[in-house]
Scaffold this motif. Structure first.
Motif, PDB file in Angstrom:
ATOM      1  N   SER A   3      -8.942  -7.334  18.302  1.00  0.00           N
ATOM      2  CA  SER A   3      -8.389  -6.591  17.896  1.00  0.00           C
ATOM      3  C   SER A   3      -6.996  -6.335  19.013  1.00  0.00           C
ATOM      4  CB  SER A   3      -9.249  -6.248  19.004  1.00  0.00           C
ATOM      5  OG  SER A   3      -8.727  -7.352  19.967  1.00  0.00           O
ATOM      6  N   LYS A   4      -6.356  -7.434  18.566  1.00  0.00           N
ATOM      7  CA  LYS A   4      -4.764  -7.639  18.569  1.00  0.00           C
ATOM      8  C   LYS A   4      -4.293  -7.033  17.520  1.00  0.00           C
ATOM      9  CE  LYS A   4      -4.675 -10.872  22.754  1.00  0.00           C
ATOM     10  NZ  LYS A   4      -4.239 -11.798  23.538  1.00  0.00           N
ATOM     11  N   THR A   5      -4.068  -7.739  16.282  1.00  0.00           N
ATOM     12  CA  THR A   5      -3.685  -6.901  15.078  1.00  0.00           C
ATOM     13  C   THR A   5      -4.217  -5.902  14.709  1.00  0.00           C
ATOM     14  OG1 THR A   5      -5.093  -8.672  14.101  1.00  0.00           O
ATOM     15  CG2 THR A   5      -2.868  -9.787  15.038  1.00  0.00           C
ATOM     16  N   ASP A   6      -5.316  -5.238  15.318  1.00  0.00           N
ATOM     17  CA  ASP A   6      -5.840  -4.321  14.737  1.00  0.00           C
ATOM     18  C   ASP A   6      -4.736  -2.518  14.998  1.00  0.00           C
ATOM     19  OD1 ASP A   6      -6.992  -1.925  12.992  1.00  0.00           O
ATOM     20  OD2 ASP A   6      -8.348  -2.221  14.546  1.00  0.00           O
ATOM     21  N   VAL A   7      -3.830  -1.540  14.074  1.00  0.00           N
ATOM     22  CA  VAL A   7      -3.661  -1.378  14.596  1.00  0.00           C
ATOM     23  C   VAL A   7      -4.257   0.329  14.960  1.00  0.00           C
ATOM     24  CG1 VAL A   7      -2.226   0.545  13.370  1.00  0.00           C
ATOM     25  CG2 VAL A   7      -1.193  -1.893  12.257  1.00  0.00           C
ATOM     26  N   LYS A   8      -4.980   0.329  14.604  1.00  0.00           N
ATOM     27  CA  LYS A   8      -5.906   1.712  15.075  1.00  0.00           C
ATOM     28  C   LYS A   8      -6.741   1.154  16.193  1.00  0.00           C
ATOM     29  CE  LYS A   8      -8.252   1.872  10.386  1.00  0.00           C
ATOM     30  NZ  LYS A   8      -9.112   1.552   9.669  1.00  0.00           N
ATOM     31  N   TYR A  10      -4.352   0.693  18.692  1.00  0.00           N
ATOM     32  CA  TYR A  10      -2.974   1.268  19.977  1.00  0.00           C
ATOM     33  C   TYR A  10      -3.276   2.655  20.051  1.00  0.00           C
ATOM     34  CZ  TYR A  10       0.171  -2.672  17.712  1.00  0.00           C
ATOM     35  OH  TYR A  10      -0.116  -4.138  17.495  1.00  0.00           O
ATOM     36  N   PRO A  11      -3.268   2.583  21.397  1.00  0.00           N
ATOM     37  CA  PRO A  11      -2.818   4.031  22.224  1.00  0.00           C
ATOM     38  C   PRO A  11      -2.327   5.510  21.166  1.00  0.00           C
ATOM     39  CG  PRO A  11      -2.133   2.705  23.353  1.00  0.00           C
ATOM     40  CD  PRO A  11      -2.385   1.817  22.643  1.00  0.00           C
ATOM     41  N   GLY A  12      -2.373   5.961  21.120  1.00  0.00           N
ATOM     42  CA  GLY A  12      -1.795   7.647  20.035  1.00  0.00           C
ATOM     43  C   GLY A  12      -1.663   6.908  18.906  1.00  0.00           C
ATOM     44  N   PHE A  13      -2.465   6.440  18.317  1.00  0.00           N
ATOM     45  CA  PHE A  13      -2.279   5.907  16.386  1.00  0.00           C
ATOM     46  C   PHE A  13      -2.995   6.943  15.911  1.00  0.00           C
ATOM     47  CE2 PHE A  13      -5.071   4.764  12.917  1.00  0.00           C
ATOM     48  CZ  PHE A  13      -3.472   4.145  11.952  1.00  0.00           C
ATOM     49  N   PHE A  14      -3.737   7.948  15.473  1.00  0.00           N
ATOM     50  CA  PHE A  14      -4.931   8.808  15.070  1.00  0.00           C
ATOM     51  C   PHE A  14      -3.648   9.812  15.702  1.00  0.00           C
ATOM     52  CE2 PHE A  14      -8.576   6.002  15.770  1.00  0.00           C
ATOM     53  CZ  PHE A  14      -8.706   5.886  14.053  1.00  0.00           C
ATOM     54  N   PHE A  15      -2.920  10.215  16.632  1.00  0.00           N
ATOM     55  CA  PHE A  15      -2.063  11.304  16.738  1.00  0.00           C
ATOM     56  C   PHE A  15      -1.022  11.745  16.228  1.00  0.00           C
ATOM     57  CE2 PHE A  15       1.574  13.124  19.071  1.00  0.00           C
ATOM     58  CZ  PHE A  15       0.840  14.268  19.217  1.00  0.00           C
ATOM     59  N   ILE A  16      -0.318  10.003  16.068  1.00  0.00           N
ATOM     60  CA  ILE A  16       0.765   9.573  15.525  1.00  0.00           C
ATOM     61  C   ILE A  16       0.787   9.841  14.034  1.00  0.00           C
ATOM     62  CG2 ILE A  16       2.937   7.573  15.175  1.00  0.00           C
ATOM     63  CD1 ILE A  16       2.284   7.050  17.928  1.00  0.00           C
ATOM     64  N   THR A  17      -0.140   9.288  13.724  1.00  0.00           N
ATOM     65  CA  THR A  17      -0.804   9.461  12.015  1.00  0.00           C
ATOM     66  C   THR A  17      -0.848  10.777  11.655  1.00  0.00           C
ATOM     67  OG1 THR A  17      -2.100   7.327  12.362  1.00  0.00           O
ATOM     68  CG2 THR A  17      -3.172   8.602   9.906  1.00  0.00           C
ATOM     69  N   ALA A  18      -1.239  11.650  12.785  1.00  0.00           N
ATOM     70  CA  ALA A  18      -1.856  13.198  12.172  1.00  0.00           C
ATOM     71  C   ALA A  18      -0.206  14.249  12.020  1.00  0.00           C
ATOM     72  CB  ALA A  18      -2.942  13.582  13.042  1.00  0.00           C
ATOM     73  N   VAL A  19       1.221  13.616  13.200  1.00  0.00           N
ATOM     74  CA  VAL A  19       1.845  14.699  12.940  1.00  0.00           C
ATOM     75  C   VAL A  19       2.822  14.026  11.866  1.00  0.00           C
ATOM     76  CG1 VAL A  19       4.163  14.518  14.302  1.00  0.00           C
ATOM     77  CG2 VAL A  19       1.634  14.672  15.871  1.00  0.00           C
ATOM     78  N   CYS A  20       2.644  12.275  11.519  1.00  0.00           N
ATOM     79  CA  CYS A  20       3.243  12.384  10.127  1.00  0.00           C
ATOM     80  C   CYS A  20       2.587  12.784   9.269  1.00  0.00           C
ATOM     81  CB  CYS A  20       3.331  10.661  10.348  1.00  0.00           C
ATOM     82  SG  CYS A  20       4.310   9.945  11.563  1.00  0.00           S
ATOM     83  N   LEU A  21       1.634  13.195   8.982  1.00  0.00           N
ATOM     84  CA  LEU A  21       0.390  14.043   7.997  1.00  0.00           C
ATOM     85  C   LEU A  21       1.042  15.509   7.975  1.00  0.00           C
ATOM     86  CD1 LEU A  21      -2.776  12.060   7.394  1.00  0.00           C
ATOM     87  CD2 LEU A  21      -0.556  11.294   5.986  1.00  0.00           C
ATOM     88  N   VAL A  22       1.180  15.296   9.001  1.00  0.00           N
ATOM     89  CA  VAL A  22       1.743  17.145   8.956  1.00  0.00           C
ATOM     90  C   VAL A  22       3.171  17.569   8.500  1.00  0.00           C
ATOM     91  CG1 VAL A  22       1.990  19.290  10.310  1.00  0.00           C
ATOM     92  CG2 VAL A  22       0.172  17.844  10.582  1.00  0.00           C
ATOM     93  N   ILE A  23       3.756  16.630   8.571  1.00  0.00           N
ATOM     94  CA  ILE A  23       5.341  16.284   8.418  1.00  0.00           C
ATOM     95  C   ILE A  23       5.565  16.383   7.269  1.00  0.00           C
ATOM     96  CG2 ILE A  23       7.624  15.101   8.934  1.00  0.00           C
ATOM     97  CD1 ILE A  23       6.741  15.281  12.266  1.00  0.00           C
ATOM     98  N   LEU A  24       4.461  15.546   6.718  1.00  0.00           N
ATOM     99  CA  LEU A  24       5.471  15.416   5.713  1.00  0.00           C
ATOM    100  C   LEU A  24       4.480  16.438   4.031  1.00  0.00           C
ATOM    101  CD1 LEU A  24       4.044  11.640   5.731  1.00  0.00           C
ATOM    102  CD2 LEU A  24       6.381  12.244   4.283  1.00  0.00           C
ATOM    103  N   TYR A  25       3.089  17.060   4.571  1.00  0.00           N
ATOM    104  CA  TYR A  25       2.777  17.523   3.999  1.00  0.00           C
ATOM    105  C   TYR A  25       2.585  19.234   3.874  1.00  0.00           C
ATOM    106  CZ  TYR A  25       0.751  13.424   1.859  1.00  0.00           C
ATOM    107  OH  TYR A  25      -0.086  12.740   1.494  1.00  0.00           O
ATOM    108  N   ALA A  26       3.432  19.456   5.347  1.00  0.00           N
ATOM    109  CA  ALA A  26       3.344  21.005   5.564  1.00  0.00           C
ATOM    110  C   ALA A  26       4.902  21.699   4.806  1.00  0.00           C
ATOM    111  CB  ALA A  26       4.233  21.333   7.184  1.00  0.00           C
ATOM    112  N   PRO A  27       5.718  21.342   3.925  1.00  0.00           N
ATOM    113  CA  PRO A  27       6.881  21.687   3.135  1.00  0.00           C
ATOM    114  C   PRO A  27       6.338  21.854   1.844  1.00  0.00           C
ATOM    115  CG  PRO A  27       7.441  20.227   4.631  1.00  0.00           C
ATOM    116  CD  PRO A  27       6.236  19.616   5.201  1.00  0.00           C
TER     117      PRO A  27
END
Length: 142
Positions: A3-8, A10-27
């Protein structure tokens, strides 16, 4: 994986992932939507969407009908001398880059004096779509 090496974990992982995907795909989504607008203004919608959808519908229907007829003739027609060249000719638009095919079709239409417009675009799209309909139909018939 611990669990220490599992990126998922970390707190806020899914939120940051969603924000990155929106920033990449919205344009990309905005460009796709506005590519159907023929107007110079982004607030007034004109023409291109209806032409694009009608060409897509007609080209897919005609290409499927031609591909079905070609697959039926080639698969069930037995052995004949021009079978391999026929398959090669049908598959040619897949092997040639799209831009080369587009320029070749434009040069051909200019050479024979065909007026550029809706029909030339439709014929070019039908010719380009035939192998993409032919290959699955032929595979299913075999």
């Amino acid at each position: 994986m611990s669990s220490k090496t599992d990126v998922k974990a970390y707190p806020g992982f899914f939120f940051i992932t969603a924000v990155c995907l929106v920033i990449l795909y919205a344009p990309l989504a905005v460009v796709t939507i506005y590519s159907f607008n023929a107007s110079s203004s982004i607030t007034v919608w004109e023409g291109a969407a209806i032409n694009s959808f009608s060409i897509a519908l007609i080209a897919a229907t005609v290409a499927t009908a031609i591909a079905t007829a070609a697959a039926t003739a080639i698969v069930r027609g037995g052995s004949y001398r021009l079978r391999a060249p026929s398959i090669g000719l049908i598959s040619l638009p897949i092997m040639v880059p799209e831009i080369v095919l587009a320029v070749a079709v434009l040069i051909f239409f200019n050479a024979i004096g065909f007026t550029r417009g809706y029909m030339t675009i439709l014929v070019a799209h039908v010719a380009f779509c035939i192998p993409f309909a032919y290959l699955p139909i032929q595979a299913r018939m075999q």
